[in-house]
Scaffold this motif. Structure first.
Motif, PDB file in Angstrom:
ATOM      1  N   LEU A  11       0.933  -1.318   0.072  1.00  0.00           N
ATOM      2  CA  LEU A  11      -0.047  -0.006   0.164  1.00  0.00           C
ATOM      3  C   LEU A  11       0.918   1.279  -0.152  1.00  0.00           C
ATOM      4  CD1 LEU A  11      -2.602  -1.271   2.724  1.00  0.00           C
ATOM      5  CD2 LEU A  11      -2.966  -1.226   0.354  1.00  0.00           C
ATOM      6  N   ASP A  12       1.995   1.036  -0.474  1.00  0.00           N
ATOM      7  CA  ASP A  12       3.149   2.173  -0.519  1.00  0.00           C
ATOM      8  C   ASP A  12       2.464   3.222  -1.427  1.00  0.00           C
ATOM      9  OD1 ASP A  12       5.447   0.971   0.724  1.00  0.00           O
ATOM     10  OD2 ASP A  12       5.067  -0.423  -0.761  1.00  0.00           O
ATOM     11  N   GLY A  13       2.468   4.480  -0.740  1.00  0.00           N
ATOM     12  CA  GLY A  13       2.088   5.962  -1.453  1.00  0.00           C
ATOM     13  C   GLY A  13       0.535   6.079  -1.100  1.00  0.00           C
ATOM     14  N   ALA A  32      -1.638  -3.022  10.513  1.00  0.00           N
ATOM     15  CA  ALA A  32      -1.696  -3.928   9.428  1.00  0.00           C
ATOM     16  C   ALA A  32      -1.574  -2.948   7.987  1.00  0.00           C
ATOM     17  CB  ALA A  32      -2.969  -4.499   9.226  1.00  0.00           C
ATOM     18  N   LEU A  33      -2.349  -1.851   7.873  1.00  0.00           N
ATOM     19  CA  LEU A  33      -2.119  -1.018   6.693  1.00  0.00           C
ATOM     20  C   LEU A  33      -0.590  -0.158   6.675  1.00  0.00           C
ATOM     21  CD1 LEU A  33      -5.679   0.452   6.958  1.00  0.00           C
ATOM     22  CD2 LEU A  33      -4.867  -1.227   5.497  1.00  0.00           C
ATOM     23  N   ALA A  34      -0.386   0.129   7.957  1.00  0.00           N
ATOM     24  CA  ALA A  34       1.026   0.842   8.083  1.00  0.00           C
ATOM     25  C   ALA A  34       2.166  -0.169   7.581  1.00  0.00           C
ATOM     26  CB  ALA A  34       1.296   1.450   9.280  1.00  0.00           C
ATOM     27  N   GLN A  35       2.165  -1.581   8.101  1.00  0.00           N
ATOM     28  CA  GLN A  35       3.097  -2.381   7.777  1.00  0.00           C
ATOM     29  C   GLN A  35       3.058  -2.643   6.269  1.00  0.00           C
ATOM     30  OE1 GLN A  35       2.165  -5.267  10.450  1.00  0.00           O
ATOM     31  NE2 GLN A  35       2.712  -4.353  12.278  1.00  0.00           N
ATOM     32  N   ALA A  36       1.927  -2.643   5.568  1.00  0.00           N
ATOM     33  CA  ALA A  36       1.996  -2.794   4.207  1.00  0.00           C
ATOM     34  C   ALA A  36       2.490  -1.426   3.356  1.00  0.00           C
ATOM     35  CB  ALA A  36       0.612  -3.183   3.510  1.00  0.00           C
ATOM     36  N   GLY A  37       2.948  -0.374   4.216  1.00  0.00           N
ATOM     37  CA  GLY A  37       3.334   0.686   3.536  1.00  0.00           C
ATOM     38  C   GLY A  37       2.551   2.040   3.474  1.00  0.00           C
ATOM     39  N   ALA A  38       1.239   2.083   4.006  1.00  0.00           N
ATOM     40  CA  ALA A  38       0.309   3.176   4.024  1.00  0.00           C
ATOM     41  C   ALA A  38       0.925   4.121   5.041  1.00  0.00           C
ATOM     42  CB  ALA A  38      -1.008   2.666   4.036  1.00  0.00           C
ATOM     43  N   ARG A  84      -8.901  16.508   1.954  1.00  0.00           N
ATOM     44  CA  ARG A  84      -7.812  15.119   2.242  1.00  0.00           C
ATOM     45  C   ARG A  84      -8.410  13.988   1.185  1.00  0.00           C
ATOM     46  NH1 ARG A  84      -5.024  14.785   7.841  1.00  0.00           N
ATOM     47  NH2 ARG A  84      -3.605  13.561   6.598  1.00  0.00           N
ATOM     48  N   SER A  85      -7.722  13.458   0.620  1.00  0.00           N
ATOM     49  CA  SER A  85      -8.004  12.138  -0.179  1.00  0.00           C
ATOM     50  C   SER A  85      -7.557  11.098   0.473  1.00  0.00           C
ATOM     51  CB  SER A  85      -7.264  12.501  -1.598  1.00  0.00           C
ATOM     52  OG  SER A  85      -7.449  11.350  -2.321  1.00  0.00           O
ATOM     53  N   ILE A  86      -8.397  10.248   0.718  1.00  0.00           N
ATOM     54  CA  ILE A  86      -8.383   9.063   1.554  1.00  0.00           C
ATOM     55  C   ILE A  86      -8.301   7.784   0.460  1.00  0.00           C
ATOM     56  CG2 ILE A  86      -9.024   7.387   3.291  1.00  0.00           C
ATOM     57  CD1 ILE A  86      -7.969  10.306   4.188  1.00  0.00           C
ATOM     58  N   ASP A  87      -7.494   7.066   0.324  1.00  0.00           N
ATOM     59  CA  ASP A  87      -7.462   5.738  -0.263  1.00  0.00           C
ATOM     60  C   ASP A  87      -8.091   4.479   0.216  1.00  0.00           C
ATOM     61  OD1 ASP A  87      -5.545   6.548  -2.779  1.00  0.00           O
ATOM     62  OD2 ASP A  87      -4.455   7.032  -0.788  1.00  0.00           O
ATOM     63  N   VAL A  88      -8.048   4.581   1.461  1.00  0.00           N
ATOM     64  CA  VAL A  88      -8.389   3.474   2.156  1.00  0.00           C
ATOM     65  C   VAL A  88      -9.094   3.874   3.632  1.00  0.00           C
ATOM     66  CG1 VAL A  88      -7.999   1.077   3.546  1.00  0.00           C
ATOM     67  CG2 VAL A  88      -6.656   1.724   1.503  1.00  0.00           C
ATOM     68  N   LEU A  89     -10.418   3.541   3.682  1.00  0.00           N
ATOM     69  CA  LEU A  89     -11.210   3.818   5.051  1.00  0.00           C
ATOM     70  C   LEU A  89     -11.517   2.667   5.705  1.00  0.00           C
ATOM     71  CD1 LEU A  89     -12.921   5.659   6.787  1.00  0.00           C
ATOM     72  CD2 LEU A  89     -14.802   5.283   5.279  1.00  0.00           C
ATOM     73  N   VAL A  90     -11.238   2.344   7.092  1.00  0.00           N
ATOM     74  CA  VAL A  90     -11.759   1.316   7.684  1.00  0.00           C
ATOM     75  C   VAL A  90     -12.554   1.882   8.782  1.00  0.00           C
ATOM     76  CG1 VAL A  90     -10.928  -0.527   9.174  1.00  0.00           C
ATOM     77  CG2 VAL A  90      -9.308   0.103   7.445  1.00  0.00           C
ATOM     78  N   ASP A 231      -4.505  -4.373  -3.790  1.00  0.00           N
ATOM     79  CA  ASP A 231      -4.882  -4.663  -5.381  1.00  0.00           C
ATOM     80  C   ASP A 231      -5.043  -6.051  -5.268  1.00  0.00           C
ATOM     81  OD1 ASP A 231      -4.431  -1.892  -6.048  1.00  0.00           O
ATOM     82  OD2 ASP A 231      -2.550  -1.993  -6.819  1.00  0.00           O
ATOM     83  N   ALA A 232      -4.537  -6.847  -4.223  1.00  0.00           N
ATOM     84  CA  ALA A 232      -4.582  -8.212  -4.394  1.00  0.00           C
ATOM     85  C   ALA A 232      -6.315  -8.512  -4.462  1.00  0.00           C
ATOM     86  CB  ALA A 232      -4.037  -8.767  -3.307  1.00  0.00           C
ATOM     87  N   ALA A 233      -6.860  -7.631  -3.824  1.00  0.00           N
ATOM     88  CA  ALA A 233      -8.394  -7.808  -3.697  1.00  0.00           C
ATOM     89  C   ALA A 233      -9.163  -7.029  -4.805  1.00  0.00           C
ATOM     90  CB  ALA A 233      -8.932  -7.523  -2.417  1.00  0.00           C
TER      91      ALA A 233
END
Length: 250
Positions: A11-13, A32-38, A84-90, A231-233
């Protein structure tokens, strides 16, 4: 021959926002998201606890910031996210008031539905406005959105609403390339649930319904959240990812 390549789980960038993120499932999702690069924005009401979580993540080399916010305050949410532009919302913030049906009052109903449904709905609405193509909205639901349970009629009602919201948003936002899914855990051992397991017989009653024979741990939701964000999903939307040890397979 050109072999197919597994889509990236990185999830880099990308920027992710997680609510109820100062502890428990929310903090696990943020990690989890930060460890994937977000770059992850942690949202919760308690600024002190939130800052402590962000500091711990930063010490671990993770990219995170805190945003003290009451997600039930729609106007405040919109103001905080403006521009703000958010790519992923949990959408993880939630609550529960387990009681017999006869004891549920309007204050209980308002408290649970306000956080579990209304806040999640309007936060998703606000984020979706500026969410780019490829974005992912993940609603933290529950196995209780798919089954019934005594003393949990209110919680089950709220999570069933989250499931309907997830599917409908997936249909509406799909043409914009935005995916919407839910994660549905079984009972997870957290500070919020631990008192329930101190009640005589409750742990045994729960375990009897889980084919894998164990309670969930917060780490169990980290892989599913990271997967649905990535992108795996890429072709997964409108779905409910069951993380229930087999409870709903009965």
């Amino acid at each position: 021959m050109t072999l197919p390549q597994t889509p990236s789980s990185r999830l880099d960038g990308r920027t992710a926002l997680v609510t109820g993120a100062s502890k428990g499932l929310g903090l696990a999702a943020a990690c989890a998201l930060a460890q994937a690069g977000a770059h992850v924005i942690l949202v919760a009401r308690d600024a002190a606890v939130l800052d402590e979580a962000v500091a711990a993540m930063a010490a671990a080399g993770l990219d995170a910031e805190s945003l003290a916010l009451d997600v039930t305050d729609t106007a405040a949410v919109r103001a905080a996210l403006a521009g703000r532009s958010i790519d992923v919302l949990v959408n993880n913030a939630g609550t529960n008031r387990p009681k017999p049906l006869a004891e549920i009052d309007e204050a209980d109903y308002a408290a649970v539905m306000d956080i579990n449904v209304r806040a999640a709905y309007f936060l998703a609405q606000a984020v979706a406005e500026a969410m780019p193509e490829g974005g992912s909205i993940i609603n933290m639901s529950s196995q209780m959105g798919h089954v019934g349970a005594a003393n949990r009629t209110l919680y089950c009602t709220s999570k069933a609403a989250v499931e309907g919201m997830t599917r409908s948003m997936a249909v509406e936002l799909g043409p914009r390339g935005i995916r919407v899914n839910s994660v549905c855990p079984t009972f997870i051992e957290t500070p919020m649930t631990r008192p329930f397991f101190d009640k005589p017989g409750f742990r045994e009653e729960v375990l009897a319904k889980i084919p894998l024979g164990r309670l969930g741990q917060i780490e169990d939701i980290m892989g599913p959240v990271a997967f649905l964000a990535s992108d795996a999903a890429a072709l997964v939307t409108g779905g409910a990812l069951m993380v229930d040890g087999g409870w709903t397979a009965h």
